[in-house]
Design a protein around this motif. Structure first.
Motif, PDB file in Angstrom:
ATOM      1  N   LYS A   1       0.823  -1.203   0.000  1.00  0.00           N
ATOM      2  CA  LYS A   1       0.000   0.000   0.000  1.00  0.00           C
ATOM      3  C   LYS A   1       0.857   1.254   0.000  1.00  0.00           C
ATOM      4  CE  LYS A   1      -4.126  -1.875   0.178  1.00  0.00           C
ATOM      5  NZ  LYS A   1      -5.203  -1.612  -0.762  1.00  0.00           N
TER       6      LYS A   1
ATOM      7  N   SER B   1       0.924   4.109  -2.822  1.00  0.00           N
ATOM      8  CA  SER B   1       0.753   5.517  -2.467  1.00  0.00           C
ATOM      9  C   SER B   1       1.853   6.380  -3.069  1.00  0.00           C
ATOM     10  CB  SER B   1       0.746   5.687  -0.945  1.00  0.00           C
ATOM     11  OG  SER B   1      -0.374   5.073  -0.382  1.00  0.00           O
TER      12      SER B   1
ATOM     13  N   LEU C   1      -5.636   7.671  -3.540  1.00  0.00           N
ATOM     14  CA  LEU C   1      -4.547   7.783  -2.573  1.00  0.00           C
ATOM     15  C   LEU C   1      -5.086   7.858  -1.145  1.00  0.00           C
ATOM     16  CD1 LEU C   1      -1.547   8.067  -2.027  1.00  0.00           C
ATOM     17  CD2 LEU C   1      -1.774  10.507  -2.434  1.00  0.00           C
TER      18      LEU C   1
ATOM     19  N   GLN D   1      -4.374   5.212   1.911  1.00  0.00           N
ATOM     20  CA  GLN D   1      -3.861   5.623   3.214  1.00  0.00           C
ATOM     21  C   GLN D   1      -4.771   5.135   4.341  1.00  0.00           C
ATOM     22  OE1 GLN D   1      -0.910   6.928   3.775  1.00  0.00           O
ATOM     23  NE2 GLN D   1      -0.451   7.001   1.605  1.00  0.00           N
TER      24      GLN D   1
END
Length: 66
Positions: free
Chosen positions: A16, A20, A51, A55
């Motif tokens: 992840k 990002s 994005l 997060q």
């Protein structure tokens, strides 16, 4: 089992974070080279939406490790 779960979650977090960073690079490119074009701003908004979701996923994974 616990260590395996932590390792799995760590790998998901790493993936992840990498995603990002890639999305931030795309957003940066749009800002630098297309700041005067309206369509790119819409596309940039879409990238930033993804994005933010990524997060939030990272935060969720970290909470699960506690």
């Amino acid at each position: 089992m616990v260590m395996e779960n932590i390792l799995k979650k760590s790998m998901l977090i790493e993936e992840k974070i990498t995603l990002s960073l890639d999305l931030l690079e795309v957003a940066k490119g749009y800002c630098e080279y297309n700041f005067d074009k309206g369509q790119e701003v819409v596309a940039l908004g879409s990238v930033l939406d993804v994005l933010v979701d990524v997060q939030k996923d990272i935060a969720g994974y970290l909470d699960e490790l506690k």
